[in-house]
Design a protein around this motif. Structure first.
Motif, PDB file in Angstrom:
ATOM      1  N   SER A 314      21.128   9.621   6.641  1.00 40.34           N
ATOM      2  CA  SER A 314      22.174   9.017   5.815  1.00 40.34           C
ATOM      3  C   SER A 314      22.061   9.545   4.387  1.00 40.34           C
ATOM      4  N   ASP A 315      23.053   9.231   3.546  1.00 37.38           N
ATOM      5  CA  ASP A 315      23.024   9.720   2.171  1.00 37.38           C
ATOM      6  C   ASP A 315      21.784   9.216   1.438  1.00 37.38           C
ATOM      7  N   ARG A 316      21.651   7.900   1.356  1.00 38.03           N
ATOM      8  CA  ARG A 316      20.462   7.251   0.827  1.00 38.03           C
ATOM      9  C   ARG A 316      20.007   6.219   1.851  1.00 38.03           C
ATOM     10  N   GLY A 317      18.718   5.895   1.844  1.00 44.55           N
ATOM     11  CA  GLY A 317      18.190   5.016   2.879  1.00 44.55           C
ATOM     12  C   GLY A 317      18.451   3.558   2.600  1.00 44.55           C
ATOM     13  N   ILE A 318      17.600   2.944   1.775  1.00 47.74           N
ATOM     14  CA  ILE A 318      17.699   1.523   1.442  1.00 47.74           C
ATOM     15  C   ILE A 318      17.819   1.392  -0.058  1.00 47.74           C
ATOM     16  N   GLY A 319      18.769   0.595  -0.522  1.00 44.68           N
ATOM     17  CA  GLY A 319      18.939   0.343  -1.947  1.00 44.68           C
ATOM     18  C   GLY A 319      18.833  -1.129  -2.260  1.00 44.68           C
ATOM     19  N   ILE A 320      17.953  -1.480  -3.198  1.00 40.26           N
ATOM     20  CA  ILE A 320      17.969  -2.829  -3.785  1.00 40.26           C
ATOM     21  C   ILE A 320      18.372  -2.619  -5.242  1.00 40.26           C
ATOM     22  N   VAL A 345      17.719   9.925  -1.928  1.00 37.64           N
ATOM     23  CA  VAL A 345      16.504   9.114  -2.017  1.00 37.64           C
ATOM     24  C   VAL A 345      16.258   8.290  -0.758  1.00 37.64           C
ATOM     25  N   GLY A 346      14.980   7.953  -0.531  1.00 34.62           N
ATOM     26  CA  GLY A 346      14.630   7.072   0.579  1.00 34.62           C
ATOM     27  C   GLY A 346      14.873   5.611   0.241  1.00 34.62           C
ATOM     28  N   ILE A 347      14.210   5.093  -0.813  1.00 30.50           N
ATOM     29  CA  ILE A 347      14.389   3.710  -1.269  1.00 30.50           C
ATOM     30  C   ILE A 347      14.691   3.740  -2.760  1.00 30.50           C
ATOM     31  N   TYR A 348      15.654   2.920  -3.180  1.00 28.95           N
ATOM     32  CA  TYR A 348      16.256   3.021  -4.509  1.00 28.95           C
ATOM     33  C   TYR A 348      16.249   1.639  -5.160  1.00 28.95           C
ATOM     34  N   LEU A 349      15.749   1.548  -6.418  1.00 25.84           N
ATOM     35  CA  LEU A 349      15.774   0.315  -7.198  1.00 25.84           C
ATOM     36  C   LEU A 349      16.472   0.583  -8.526  1.00 25.84           C
ATOM     37  N   GLY A 350      17.081  -0.454  -9.102  1.00 27.53           N
ATOM     38  CA  GLY A 350      17.604  -0.359 -10.458  1.00 27.53           C
ATOM     39  C   GLY A 350      19.107  -0.499 -10.554  1.00 27.53           C
ATOM     40  N   GLY A 351      19.635  -0.086 -11.701  1.00 27.16           N
ATOM     41  CA  GLY A 351      21.062  -0.118 -11.949  1.00 27.16           C
ATOM     42  C   GLY A 351      21.582   1.286 -12.182  1.00 27.16           C
ATOM     43  N   TYR A 352      22.794   1.374 -12.670  1.00 24.33           N
ATOM     44  CA  TYR A 352      23.460   2.656 -12.859  1.00 24.33           C
ATOM     45  C   TYR A 352      23.651   2.912 -14.351  1.00 24.33           C
ATOM     46  N   GLU A 353      23.021   3.960 -14.833  1.00 25.29           N
ATOM     47  CA  GLU A 353      23.055   4.275 -16.258  1.00 25.29           C
ATOM     48  C   GLU A 353      24.491   4.499 -16.723  1.00 25.29           C
ATOM     49  N   ASN A 354      24.811   3.957 -17.917  1.00 25.24           N
ATOM     50  CA  ASN A 354      26.153   4.068 -18.507  1.00 25.24           C
ATOM     51  C   ASN A 354      27.234   3.422 -17.637  1.00 25.24           C
ATOM     52  N   GLY A 358      22.830  -4.718 -14.341  1.00 25.64           N
ATOM     53  CA  GLY A 358      22.275  -5.748 -13.467  1.00 25.64           C
ATOM     54  C   GLY A 358      20.816  -5.504 -13.133  1.00 25.64           C
ATOM     55  N   GLY A 359      20.515  -4.326 -12.610  1.00 22.73           N
ATOM     56  CA  GLY A 359      19.143  -3.936 -12.342  1.00 22.73           C
ATOM     57  C   GLY A 359      18.500  -4.654 -11.170  1.00 22.73           C
ATOM     58  N   THR A 360      17.160  -4.470 -11.060  1.00 26.29           N
ATOM     59  CA  THR A 360      16.363  -5.008  -9.956  1.00 26.29           C
ATOM     60  C   THR A 360      15.170  -5.753 -10.529  1.00 26.29           C
ATOM     61  N   LYS A 361      14.981  -7.008 -10.100  1.00 31.85           N
ATOM     62  CA  LYS A 361      13.940  -7.846 -10.684  1.00 31.85           C
ATOM     63  C   LYS A 361      13.139  -8.579  -9.601  1.00 31.85           C
ATOM     64  N   ASN A 362      11.835  -8.640  -9.811  1.00 31.98           N
ATOM     65  CA  ASN A 362      10.945  -9.473  -8.987  1.00 31.98           C
ATOM     66  C   ASN A 362      11.026  -9.133  -7.504  1.00 31.98           C
ATOM     67  N   CYS A 363      11.115  -7.842  -7.197  1.00 31.99           N
ATOM     68  CA  CYS A 363      11.232  -7.406  -5.810  1.00 31.99           C
ATOM     69  C   CYS A 363       9.952  -6.712  -5.343  1.00 31.99           C
ATOM     70  N   ARG A 388      12.925   5.811  -5.903  1.00 28.80           N
ATOM     71  CA  ARG A 388      13.552   6.048  -7.203  1.00 28.80           C
ATOM     72  C   ARG A 388      13.769   4.727  -7.927  1.00 28.80           C
ATOM     73  N   LEU A 389      13.440   4.687  -9.219  1.00 25.38           N
ATOM     74  CA  LEU A 389      13.728   3.545 -10.081  1.00 25.38           C
ATOM     75  C   LEU A 389      14.608   4.029 -11.221  1.00 25.38           C
ATOM     76  N   THR A 390      15.701   3.314 -11.456  1.00 22.99           N
ATOM     77  CA  THR A 390      16.573   3.652 -12.584  1.00 22.99           C
ATOM     78  C   THR A 390      16.530   2.500 -13.593  1.00 22.99           C
ATOM     79  N   ILE A 391      17.613   2.235 -14.291  1.00 24.45           N
ATOM     80  CA  ILE A 391      17.582   1.261 -15.382  1.00 24.45           C
ATOM     81  C   ILE A 391      17.437  -0.168 -14.864  1.00 24.45           C
ATOM     82  N   GLY A 392      16.885  -1.032 -15.709  1.00 26.75           N
ATOM     83  CA  GLY A 392      16.852  -2.463 -15.431  1.00 26.75           C
ATOM     84  C   GLY A 392      15.856  -2.887 -14.381  1.00 26.75           C
TER      85      GLY A 392
END
Length: 520
Positions: A314-320, A345-354, A358-363, A388-392
């Motif tokens: 798939s394009d990306r695996g799991i996103g929180i 990416v395999g597993i993705y956390l965070g928000g979208y820059e610009n 919202g981001g990802t917290k306490n996961c 991968r971790l992005t913003i937030g």
């Protein structure tokens, strides 16, 4: 005379009180009789066939013709059985069952009834099968297909659950070719199965299991969606494939519910699903053309467990991840999953820059096995990483994961943006057969493992150690008995009770790295 007048009024008052008392008693008794009649009436079975007739009695010898007519006859505990054939009908459940007495709509054993939307228009957000503010319903063994539109404002759903529904089971159905084929610029949304809590009361206790969902054109929407005020739900053992956008989405912040406090899904489980070939490049939506779709996407929801799923090709695996301000993806657990051969990416956390904050917290991202993801460069021209971790990103834990990077990419963890805090990394296994090794922390790249440790605080991880999969070439990512990943993880009380294969998650008080616990 005045005294007699008072006595007469007193007697009238007593008589009136007696009448009211017995009247209420009778009403209460009638209500109890009605409740008892719903609970204690013997269950009936009605049959429907394409060559039936609604003037029949609904027996197997004399079946009804219309599904909706049969449902109008069914009471709590009754079943409506569909014989094989194609029913061109929009189906809506008119009433509920009662406690532990479901109204069931299902296939006749060994036959395939097809509910088709062929030739129907789609008006607003509409289901080919609709369950709206009903409870104690089972929908089982049906094929749901050919519900299509090109109208920008329309949203076709194969199976739609909304309102204040509860105790719903959607099981062993095949849902395909639910399509929005309009211009992406004017809106393009569809869902195979759509559970949307748009009421002041939550949708509760929904089970979506063992369905096969494939070849739907969902545009910017998803194949299986849980959105809005939905709680205490389970999505398990489904097979989802050949989609132009997200496989499973559990969401918040999308105006599914007008009340902000209600507008996110919560307290759910996404388990034991198999998802493959979710490929945004197959559809016409520009934002997805560069492989932007995700197999399992928790987007602005809270307290969701994602476990024992297999997501691949798939394009990306799991996103929180969160796309919406004020709706972080929060307090979720991603554990004991296999994710491999993703385009990005395999597993993705965070928000979208610009875009959003919202981001990802306490996961927790624990005990997952990631293998050979990142087939191509991401939209920013970089390797997104196995994780991968992005913003937030705040207060997240990434431990006990096997990260086996593609030989020509070699990126294990990519914290692509500065910011966020208290993200804990440890007890992972990093391996690649190539010469490129790379980690990124707060947007700074590190090729040396010790430099990475100093920057990230990573502790007790293994680097350069082959996890010894049983057969990586065939994507058998089980561990051999001699693997150094066995028994060297850290128990953190978030790893669940079973590994990917349903074996006990720990052995002799120890836990292995990755999704497989070896028990011999």
């Amino acid at each position: 005379m005045k005294s007699n007048y008072k006595i007469k009024n007193y007697m009238k008052a007593i008589l009136l009180a007696i009448i009211i008392f017995y009247g209420n008693t009778m009403l209460s008794a009638c209500k109890k009789v009605n409740d008892v009649s719903q609970k204690d009436l013997p269950a009936k079975t009605y049959y429907v066939a394409v060559d039936g007739d609604d003037t029949n009695n609904g027996s197997i010898e004399y079946p009804f013709k219309s599904i909706n007519y049969a449902l109008s006859q069914a009471l709590a505990g009754d079943s409506v059985i569909l014989r094989g054939g194609t029913y061109v009908e929009k189906v809506k459940f008119p009433k509920s069952g009662v406690l532990n007495r479901y109204i069931t709509l299902k296939a006749f054993k060994g036959e395939t009834p097809v509910i088709s939307g062929q030739g129907f228009g789609v008006f607003g957000s509409e289901g080919l099968i609709t369950l709206s503010s009903v409870s104690w319903i089972i929908l089982e063994g049906l094929e749901v297909t050919n519900f299509k539109t090109t109208t920008g404002s329309a949203i076709p759903d194969g199976i739609l659950v909304n309102g204040a529904s509860s105790n719903i089971v959607i099981r062993k159905n095949r849902v395909h070719h639910i399509e929005h084929n309009g211009d992406p610029a004017t809106g393009r949304q569809a869902h195979a199965i759509h559970v949307i809590g748009n009421s002041t009361s939550p949708i509760m206790k929904v089970i979506v299991e063992e369905n096969e969902i494939h070849d739907n054109n969902t545009g910017t929407s998803e194949n299986l969606t849980v959105n809005g005020y939905v709680m205490d739900f389970v999505v398990r053992k489904n097979k989802i494939y050949n989609g132009e956008n997200i496989g499973i989405c559990v969401a918040g912040g999308y105006l599914g519910n007008p009340n902000k406090a209600f507008n996110y899904a919560r307290n759910g489980v996404v388990a034991d699903n198999e998802i493959w070939n979710i490929d945004g490049s197959t559809g016409p939506v520009p934002a997805l053309a560069n492989h932007g779709a995700i197999g399992i996407y928790i987007d602005g929801a809270r307290r969701i467990i994602i476990e024992r799923n297999k997501v691949y090709d798939s394009d990306r695996g799991i996103g929180i991840v969160s796309e919406n301000d004020e709706f972080p993806t929060e307090s979720c657990i991603v554990r004991n999953n296999f994710v491999y051969n993703s385009w990005l990416v395999g597993i993705y956390l965070g928000g979208y820059e610009n875009y959003t904050g919202g981001g990802t917290k306490n996961c927790f991202v624990v005990n997952n096995t990631l293998y050979n993801n990142n087939r191509i460069l991401g939209p920013e021209g970089v390797v997104e990483g196995e994780i991968r971790l992005t913003i937030g990103c705040f207060n997240n834990v990434i431990k006990n994961n096997i990260l086996y990077a593609r030989a020509d990419k070699g990126v294990f963890i990519n914290k692509q943006n500065a910011g966020g805090e208290n993200n804990i990394i440890g007890n992972n296994l990093y391996y690649t057969t190539g010469t490129i090794t790379n980690w990124k922390w707060d947007a700074i790249s590190y090729n040396n493992f010790n430099d990475w440790i100093a920057a990230s605080g990573d502790s007790n991880s293994l680097f350069g150690v082959d996890p010894l999969f049983v057969n990586a070439a065939a994507y058998n990512l089980s561990l051999q008995a001699s693997s150094r990943a066995i028994g060297v993880g850290q128990i953190n009380n978030q790893e669940g009770t079973t590994d990917f294969f349903g074996n006990p998650r720990t052995k002799n008080g120890l836990i292995s790295i990755g999704a497989h616990e070896v028990h011999q």
